[in-house]
Design an enzyme around this catalytic site. Sequence first.
Site, PDB file in Angstrom:
ATOM      1  CG  HIS A  17      -1.962  -0.967   1.337  1.00 24.63           C
ATOM      2  ND1 HIS A  17      -2.146  -1.757   2.428  1.00 24.63           N
ATOM      3  CD2 HIS A  17      -2.937  -1.294   0.455  1.00 24.63           C
ATOM      4  CE1 HIS A  17      -3.197  -2.543   2.238  1.00 24.63           C
ATOM      5  NE2 HIS A  17      -3.694  -2.295   1.048  1.00 24.63           N
ATOM      6  CE  LYS A  41     -12.791  -9.384   2.600  1.00 22.55           C
ATOM      7  NZ  LYS A  41     -11.514  -9.452   1.890  1.00 22.55           N
ATOM      8  NE  ARG A  90      -2.698  -6.806  -4.696  1.00 23.73           N
ATOM      9  CZ  ARG A  90      -3.556  -7.035  -3.729  1.00 23.73           C
ATOM     10  NH1 ARG A  90      -3.129  -7.493  -2.580  1.00 23.73           N
ATOM     11  NH2 ARG A  90      -4.843  -6.836  -3.906  1.00 23.73           N
ATOM     12  CB  SER A 128      -4.432  -6.483   4.334  1.00 21.94           C
ATOM     13  OG  SER A 128      -4.015  -5.202   3.973  1.00 21.94           O
TER      14      SER A 128
END
Length: 158
Positions: A17, A41, A90, A128
Amino acid sequence: MPRALVPGSFDPVTNGHLDIIERAAGMFDRVLVAVARNYSKAPLFTIEERMEMLAEVCVPYPNVAVDAFEGLLVDYAVAHEATVIVRGLRAVTDFEYEMQMALMNRRLNSAVETVFMMPGAEYSYLSSSIVKEIARLGGSVKGLVPDRVEERLRQKVG
Ligand code: ADP
């Protein structure tokens, strides 16, 4: 120069990040890191904790501010005079979801443009979720997250 948003869950902020935030800070006059409240979530860190960690690691970038948002991102962008959304890409696996979000946001408000940035290759496998998983299982996340985040992860799951 447009104001740029870097939205995400940041649960917690990783060096991947930070790589994107740093690139955005070098490219745009003003950058607003927008932490999503409506996280589907259950997050490990509260919104306050996530913002606090981000604020700490963004100290070196005077043109970067941290805020929370809920609701439609394009509405938040308009309210904060931002015309650009910055997202990190990514691997190809990110592409489909990111394309859907970018095109949906464009449909909702064509004045807000999404731009994508690639992090350094060393962060291309970093998320994460994997960081939380490793920390939960007692592995080291040194070098994957800022030191202060590593400490807080240890306190949280230790
Ligand atoms: P979201 O729930 O919106 O995907 P994340 O906090 O997981 O929120 O990610 C926020 C943004 O940061 C997204 O654009 C994501 O692609 C990007 N990102 C996450 N991890 C990395 C990484 N390792 N390298 C580059 N960008 C990343």
